[in-house]
Design an enzyme around this catalytic site. Structure first.
Site, PDB file in Angstrom:
ATOM      1  N   ASP A 210       0.915  -1.141   0.000  1.00  0.00           N
ATOM      2  CA  ASP A 210       0.000   0.000   0.000  1.00  0.00           C
ATOM      3  C   ASP A 210       0.950   1.185   0.000  1.00  0.00           C
ATOM      4  OD1 ASP A 210      -1.414   2.268   0.887  1.00  0.00           O
ATOM      5  OD2 ASP A 210      -3.004   0.959   1.591  1.00  0.00           O
ATOM      6  N   HIS A 211       1.134   1.805  -1.160  1.00  0.00           N
ATOM      7  CA  HIS A 211       2.241   2.762  -1.252  1.00  0.00           C
ATOM      8  C   HIS A 211       2.067   3.968  -0.330  1.00  0.00           C
ATOM      9  CE1 HIS A 211      -0.360   4.990  -4.015  1.00  0.00           C
ATOM     10  NE2 HIS A 211       0.431   6.018  -3.858  1.00  0.00           N
ATOM     11  N   HIS A 273      -5.723   2.678   1.114  1.00  0.00           N
ATOM     12  CA  HIS A 273      -4.915   3.802   1.611  1.00  0.00           C
ATOM     13  C   HIS A 273      -5.573   4.501   2.807  1.00  0.00           C
ATOM     14  CE1 HIS A 273      -2.794   3.044  -2.003  1.00  0.00           C
ATOM     15  NE2 HIS A 273      -3.504   3.791  -2.808  1.00  0.00           N
TER      16      HIS A 273
END
Ligand code: BG6
Length: 522
Positions: A210-211, A273
């Site tokens: 999950d950047h 996110h």
């Protein structure tokens, strides 16, 4: 002030910023190979290969490393190197690739061409990895990065296992896998995917990206909370009125209409996110900073979320879809006119939801989450609004005494700001809200490294803290499913209902107005 690159040793370069002095080297110790599946795709070109190059530039990569690209495009290794050279030139945050670093980097790059079901290509990959172990000293440590559509995750993993490249066949080194989001498209598909992946990889070897978690200010949420004493006593229902989490974008769906029209904002941003931000801001202090202790606490928060009341979905959530409008003075098309989007699409490009966490710390504190495309400004932040003062002493008639607000700014600004009341200079006791601001860039004199650099480095180190564990993924899906089902099964006649470049749909304002609150301006 000299700008150093985050990830490099604080003492390197000319002037040393005292705030970074003594920060030790972050070089990865284990030698290893990183294998990119989907190596001719956009993510590898724009993000992943530039990230690898900058990890090398910052001296973070181990002394012995190899990088192998795997994709259908019929390159040989030489052509792949040329392609990667071009992408680094175009997309690297540090500018074009330079020699001698590039030549050394290029020597460690190789490519295997094949489709994901092609047995012979996996045998070729195995040969290449064994050659790297012998020639580059990569010690049979392997990090497979699946930068592919989720529909082929299971296939690739099975094929790797069959080719003797699974963790059980690796007796001397470690084998890990990074999987890109989305992890499933709903609860059932996520479970099915998990069943496939976990047939071959143990949970400890699965790194679900999950950047957002790799963004510096997101990591700082924990530092702010648990490396300071002044916030924690206030971080609860006694002092907090409400929490707003915003992930607003100005971009539209760009060339991803095909994917996005089947996804929507709830799946694309909120389920992953935004839920991760909520977990970090609401979790209890972990007993230690290990990956599992932190992820245990995140999971507990998600599992304490009050299930959505199916009869109140329309009151407790809001959805929107953008119309044509203008962003930064430029006209932009509406969502239904974007390429590969159904002209009657019912997909939301904006989602807002009100959640409660049923535990002692947060009982009855609303958490308002929102995310949308083509909004007025790019702005991701978490705002904690505190309760009002219990008794008013100061302020002339007409002065409003606003509540304190602590804002963790994630992007594009990175920092923390606190709003509080102060006396306006002069003979009268006029009160105004003022702001105390901290900005990472100016504070530490660094440009934050892009999230992917941090995350790939962490996976090479074996640190899973910033990756989402299966239990949390599942819990986040459980939470959004009732909304997803309701939205899928009811066509929204009001769509498109917000102009590109605006603050979002009015239904979202109503969500807060019903509670006597307002969204912060994006
Ligand atoms: C991705 C979503 O996960 O995150 C995109 O799929 C979105 O739709 C992107 O634009 C936002 O990331 P960032 O880092 O640009 O805020």
């Amino acid at each position: 002030m000299t700008q150093t690159i985050a990830g490099t040793n604080g003492s390197s370069g000319g002037d040393v910023n005292p705030l970074r002095a003594g920060v030790t080297s972050s070089r990865i110790t284990d030698p290893c190979n990183v294998i990119f599946f989907g190596a001719s795709g956009d993510l590898v070109k724009r993000m992943l290969m530039p990230a690898m190059y900058n990890l090398r530039l910052g001296d973070v990569l181990p002394a012995n490393y190899g990088i192998v690209g795997f994709a259908r495009s019929e390159y040989d290794s030489e052509q792949f190197r040329d392609e990667m050279h071009k992408s680094i030139d175009e997309f690297s945050r540090t500018g074009p690739a330079k020699d001698p670093l590039w030549s050394d980097f290029a020597k460690r790059l190789s490519y295997v061409s094949g489709s994901f079901e092609d047995k012979a290509a996996y045998a070729e990959l195995r040969k290449q990895l064994e050659a790297n172990d012998a020639e580059l000293g990569t010690a049979a440590n392997r990090l497979f990065y699946l930068s592919t559509p989720p529909s082929v995750f299971g296939l690739i993993i099975d094929m790797l296992d069959e080719a003797g490249l699974g963790p059980n066949n690796n007796k001397t080194g470690w084998t890990r896998v990074i999987v890109e989001k989305p992890f499933g498209t709903d609860l059932d598909s996520a479970r099915a995917l998990q069943a496939e992946v976990s047939k071959v990889f143990d949970e400890k070897a699965i790194y679900r990206i999950d950047h957002y978690l790799g963004k510096e200010p997101v990591q700082d949420i924990m530092a702010l909370r648990f490396a300071n004493v002044i916030f924690e006593p206030l971080w609860n229902r006694r002092y907090v009125d409400s929490v707003q989490i915003t992930a607003a974008e100005t971009v539209g769906v760009e060339d991803r209409g095909g994917y996005y029209d089947n996804a929507g904002a709830l799946r694309d941003m909120i389920q992953n996110h935004v839920m991760n931000l909520l977990a970090l801001v609401a979790m209890e202090p972990p007993v230690s900073p290990t990956a599992d202790n932190i992820r245990d606490e995140k999971f507990k928060v998600l599992s304490a979320l009050r299930p959505m009341d199916r009869n109140r979905i329309m009151q407790d959530s809001a959805r929107g879809q953008y119309d044509p409008g203008s962003i930064g003075g430029k006209p932009v098309p509406g969502y239904r006119e974007e390429p590969n989007v159904n002209p009657q699409s019912n997909t939301e490009t904006y989602a807002a939801v009100k959640l409660f966490i049923d535990n002692w710390r947060w009982a009855d504190v609303p958490f308002y989450l929102r995310s949308g495309k083509r909004l007025q400004r790019k702005n991701s932040e978490i705002a904690i609004r505190f309760k009002g003062i219990p008794h008013r002493l100061f302020g002339e008639t007409g002065d409003s005494i606003d509540s304190n607000v602590l804002v963790m700014k994630i992007q594009p600004e990175e920092g923390v700001s606190l709003r509080f009341s102060a006396k306006v200079p002069g003979p009268k006791m006029h009160i105004r809200s003022v702001s105390m601001d901290f900005n990472y860039g100016t504070g530490f004199g660094v440009v934050s490294a892009p999230a992917y650099e941090r995350l790939i480095g962490d996976a090479m180190r074996g640190d899973a803290t910033l990756f989402t564990r299966w239990d949390a993924v599942q819990q986040a899906w459980e939470q959004v499913m009732p909304i997803l089902e309701r939205w899928q099964n009811s066509y929204d006649d009001s769509f498109p209902n917000y102009s590109a470049g605006s603050q979002g749909p009015s239904s979202s304002d109503r969500l807060l107005a019903a509670d006597g609150r307002e969204w912060r301006k994006i």
